[in-house]
Design a protein around this motif. Structure first.
Motif, PDB file in Angstrom:
ATOM      1  N   ASP A  47      74.094  11.201  68.541  1.00  0.00           N
ATOM      2  CA  ASP A  47      73.481  12.516  68.304  1.00  0.00           C
ATOM      3  C   ASP A  47      73.992  13.544  69.316  1.00  0.00           C
ATOM      4  OD1 ASP A  47      72.027  11.551  66.163  1.00  0.00           O
ATOM      5  OD2 ASP A  47      70.160  11.324  67.303  1.00  0.00           O
ATOM      6  N   VAL A  48      74.065  13.156  70.588  1.00  0.00           N
ATOM      7  CA  VAL A  48      74.547  14.071  71.618  1.00  0.00           C
ATOM      8  C   VAL A  48      76.004  14.439  71.367  1.00  0.00           C
ATOM      9  CG1 VAL A  48      75.120  14.262  74.083  1.00  0.00           C
ATOM     10  CG2 VAL A  48      72.907  13.325  73.372  1.00  0.00           C
ATOM     11  N   CYS A  49      76.825  13.460  71.054  1.00  0.00           N
ATOM     12  CA  CYS A  49      78.251  13.723  70.842  1.00  0.00           C
ATOM     13  C   CYS A  49      78.484  14.601  69.613  1.00  0.00           C
ATOM     14  CB  CYS A  49      79.012  12.402  70.721  1.00  0.00           C
ATOM     15  SG  CYS A  49      79.144  11.499  72.281  1.00  0.00           S
ATOM     16  N   ARG A  50      77.739  14.372  68.565  1.00  0.00           N
ATOM     17  CA  ARG A  50      77.911  15.198  67.364  1.00  0.00           C
ATOM     18  C   ARG A  50      77.441  16.635  67.628  1.00  0.00           C
ATOM     19  NH1 ARG A  50      76.193  11.463  62.213  1.00  0.00           N
ATOM     20  NH2 ARG A  50      77.343  13.056  61.072  1.00  0.00           N
ATOM     21  N   LYS A  51      76.351  16.779  68.338  1.00  0.00           N
ATOM     22  CA  LYS A  51      75.824  18.116  68.635  1.00  0.00           C
ATOM     23  C   LYS A  51      76.801  18.914  69.488  1.00  0.00           C
ATOM     24  CE  LYS A  51      71.899  20.491  70.772  1.00  0.00           C
ATOM     25  NZ  LYS A  51      70.572  20.324  71.442  1.00  0.00           N
ATOM     26  N   HIS A  52      77.476  18.258  70.422  1.00  0.00           N
ATOM     27  CA  HIS A  52      78.349  18.963  71.358  1.00  0.00           C
ATOM     28  C   HIS A  52      79.835  18.781  71.029  1.00  0.00           C
ATOM     29  CE1 HIS A  52      75.110  20.137  74.127  1.00  0.00           C
ATOM     30  NE2 HIS A  52      74.558  18.975  73.827  1.00  0.00           N
ATOM     31  N   ASP A  53      80.135  18.256  69.858  1.00  0.00           N
ATOM     32  CA  ASP A  53      81.511  18.116  69.384  1.00  0.00           C
ATOM     33  C   ASP A  53      82.367  17.315  70.374  1.00  0.00           C
ATOM     34  OD1 ASP A  53      83.520  18.452  67.489  1.00  0.00           O
ATOM     35  OD2 ASP A  53      84.264  20.307  68.422  1.00  0.00           O
ATOM     36  N   ILE A  54      81.825  16.190  70.816  1.00  0.00           N
ATOM     37  CA  ILE A  54      82.541  15.281  71.708  1.00  0.00           C
ATOM     38  C   ILE A  54      83.037  14.096  70.873  1.00  0.00           C
ATOM     39  CG2 ILE A  54      82.308  13.681  73.656  1.00  0.00           C
ATOM     40  CD1 ILE A  54      80.179  15.606  74.785  1.00  0.00           C
ATOM     41  N   THR A  55      84.323  13.877  70.892  1.00  0.00           N
ATOM     42  CA  THR A  55      84.913  12.796  70.111  1.00  0.00           C
ATOM     43  C   THR A  55      84.833  11.484  70.884  1.00  0.00           C
ATOM     44  OG1 THR A  55      86.429  14.307  68.993  1.00  0.00           O
ATOM     45  CG2 THR A  55      87.013  11.967  68.985  1.00  0.00           C
ATOM     46  N   TYR A  56      84.337  10.439  70.229  1.00  0.00           N
ATOM     47  CA  TYR A  56      84.300   9.105  70.824  1.00  0.00           C
ATOM     48  C   TYR A  56      84.569   8.101  69.710  1.00  0.00           C
ATOM     49  CZ  TYR A  56      79.838   7.747  68.715  1.00  0.00           C
ATOM     50  OH  TYR A  56      78.862   7.388  67.813  1.00  0.00           O
ATOM     51  N   PHE A  57      84.704   6.836  70.095  1.00  0.00           N
ATOM     52  CA  PHE A  57      84.944   5.786  69.097  1.00  0.00           C
ATOM     53  C   PHE A  57      84.403   4.465  69.623  1.00  0.00           C
ATOM     54  CE2 PHE A  57      88.734   6.955  71.495  1.00  0.00           C
ATOM     55  CZ  PHE A  57      89.045   5.791  72.172  1.00  0.00           C
ATOM     56  N   LEU A  58      83.951   3.621  68.712  1.00  0.00           N
ATOM     57  CA  LEU A  58      83.605   2.256  69.083  1.00  0.00           C
ATOM     58  C   LEU A  58      84.848   1.578  69.638  1.00  0.00           C
ATOM     59  CD1 LEU A  58      81.460   1.145  66.002  1.00  0.00           C
ATOM     60  CD2 LEU A  58      80.622   2.003  68.199  1.00  0.00           C
ATOM     61  N   ASP A  59      84.679   0.873  70.752  1.00  0.00           N
ATOM     62  CA  ASP A  59      85.813   0.319  71.468  1.00  0.00           C
ATOM     63  C   ASP A  59      85.664  -1.194  71.600  1.00  0.00           C
ATOM     64  OD1 ASP A  59      88.180   0.376  72.967  1.00  0.00           O
ATOM     65  OD2 ASP A  59      87.101   0.611  74.862  1.00  0.00           O
ATOM     66  N   SER A  60      86.768  -1.861  71.849  1.00  0.00           N
ATOM     67  CA  SER A  60      86.802  -3.292  72.177  1.00  0.00           C
ATOM     68  C   SER A  60      85.988  -4.115  71.185  1.00  0.00           C
ATOM     69  CB  SER A  60      86.325  -3.507  73.621  1.00  0.00           C
ATOM     70  OG  SER A  60      87.134  -2.812  74.528  1.00  0.00           O
ATOM     71  N   GLY A  61      85.074  -4.956  71.696  1.00  0.00           N
ATOM     72  CA  GLY A  61      84.305  -5.836  70.825  1.00  0.00           C
ATOM     73  C   GLY A  61      83.415  -5.112  69.842  1.00  0.00           C
ATOM     74  N   SER A  62      83.016  -3.879  70.174  1.00  0.00           N
ATOM     75  CA  SER A  62      82.193  -3.122  69.222  1.00  0.00           C
ATOM     76  C   SER A  62      83.013  -2.686  68.014  1.00  0.00           C
ATOM     77  CB  SER A  62      81.574  -1.902  69.920  1.00  0.00           C
ATOM     78  OG  SER A  62      80.744  -2.315  70.989  1.00  0.00           O
TER      79      SER A  62
END
Length: 274
Positions: free
Chosen positions: A24-39
Motif C-alpha cells: 500500500d505504501v509503495c503504490r501510494k508513493h509510486d515506489i517500484t519493488y518486487f518479490l525477491d529470492s525465495g518469495s
C-alpha cells in the motif's frame, strides 16, 4: 529447521499482512519493488509461500530503496517499524527490514549483537554495476567483504559453512575476528565503506546486483523492470519483468523442482513471539 505447521502458517499470515501494508505504501508513493529470492520463487512455483519458508524478501533498485527509507518511517502503520544500517544501533545487515512492533524473532547472532529482532520482511537494495568488468567485480567482492565484516563486528556467533571440527575452528576464528574488529573499527565506518563501494556504478548501467547477498551476482537491469504483478497467497504482488529468467539465473535450470527435504531450510529462531 522445523516449525510445527500451525506456528509456521501463523507466521506466514503475519508476514502476508505486513506485505499488504508495504505494498500500500509503495503504490501510494509510486515506489517500484518486487518479490525477491525465495518469495519470487514461491510466487511462481507455489502461488504463495514456499511451504517451509518463514520470511519475505523484497528488492528495490537503489533510487526506489532510498525513497522508501525516507518515506517509510512516517508512511508505514504504527505497528510496523523500519530498521536500516544508517540509523539503527546494533544492526549488522547492509539492507533494511520492516519489523512488526511487539514481536520477537530472536536468533543467537542478533541477540548477541544486542538487537531485538521482531517478525520482519527484508528490503534489499539493488545497485548498479560499473560498466568496466573490473569495477563490477570490485563492487561485488568488496561489498561482500564489508557485509561479512559487519556481521563479525556486531556478534561473535555467525553462521559458518561447516559442521564438526572444521565448523568449530571456523566459529573460533569468528570470535577472534569479532574481538579484533570491535576494538579497531566502528559500525559507521563499516557502513560508509560498504556504501561508497556499492555506489561506484551509475544508474544508466545495464547490470545491477544485490551487493548484500551472501554471494552477489550480476543481473541485467531489464530482467527486473518494468515489474509485473502475479498471484501470491491472497493478493497480487510485483515480480521481476522476466521472473523466470531471474529464477534460473539465481537457482539454476532446475529452479522449478522441489529440493530434497534435507535442503529445505528456513530461519527458525530461538524465540518466536507474536
Amino acid at each position: 529447521m522445523q516449525y510445527d505447521p500451525e506456528t509456521l502458517r501463523r507466521l506466514q499470515l503475519a508476514l502476508l499482512e505486513m506485505l499488504h501494508e508495504i505494498d500500500d505504501v509503495c503504490r501510494k508513493h509510486d515506489i517500484t519493488y518486487f518479490l525477491d529470492s525465495g518469495s519470487a520463487l514461491g510466487a511462481v512455483r507455489h502461488g504463495g509461500f514456499i511451504p517451509w519458508d518463514d520470511d519475505i524478501d523484497l528488492g528495490m533498485m537503489r533510487e526506489d530503496y532510498e525513497r522508501f527509507l525516507a518515506i517509510a518511517p512516517k508512511a508505514l502503520p504504527k505497528d510496523l517499524q523500519l530498521v536500516e544500517p544508517a540509523t539503527t544501533e546494533h544492526y549488522s545487515p547492509m539492507f533494511a527490514k520492516v519489523m512488526k512492533r511487539g514481536t520477537k524473532f530472536y536468533a543467537k547472532e542478533t541477540t548477541e549483537a544486542g538487537f531485538d529482532l521482531g517478525i520482519f520482511i527484508d528490503i534489499f537494495p539493488f545497485d548498479y554495476l560499473g560498466p568496466d568488468p573490473v569495477v563490477a567485480r570490485k563492487q561485488m567482492g568488496v561489498c561482500r567483504r564489508w557485509q561479512k565484516i559487519s556481521y563479525l563486528y556486531h556478534a561473535p556467533s555467525v553462521v559458518v559453512p561447516h559442521q564438526g571440527a572444521l565448523g568449530a575452528l571456523e566459529r573460533g576464528a569468528c570470535r577472534v575476528a569479532h574481538n579484533v574488529l570491535s576494538r579497531t573499527t566502528s559500525a559507521d565506518t563499516i557502513y560508509r565503506n560498504y556504501l561508497s563501494t556499492a555506489k561506484l556504478g551509475q544508474s544508466g548501467s545495464d547490470e545491477c546486483a544485490c551487493l548484500s547477498y551472501p554471494k552477489p551476482r550480476p543481473y541485467p537491469k531489464a530482467i527486473f523492470l518494468p515489474t509485473r504483478r502475479i498471484p501470491f497467497e491472497d493478493g497480487e504482488f510485483p515480480v521481476a519483468a522476466n521472473v523466470e529468467a531471474y529464477l534460473e539465473r539465481s537457482y539454476g535450470p532446475d529452479w522449478n523442482q522441489l529440493p530434497p527435504p534435507e535442503k529445505r531450510r528456513n530461519h527458525k529462531p530461538e524465540i518466536l513471539e507474536f
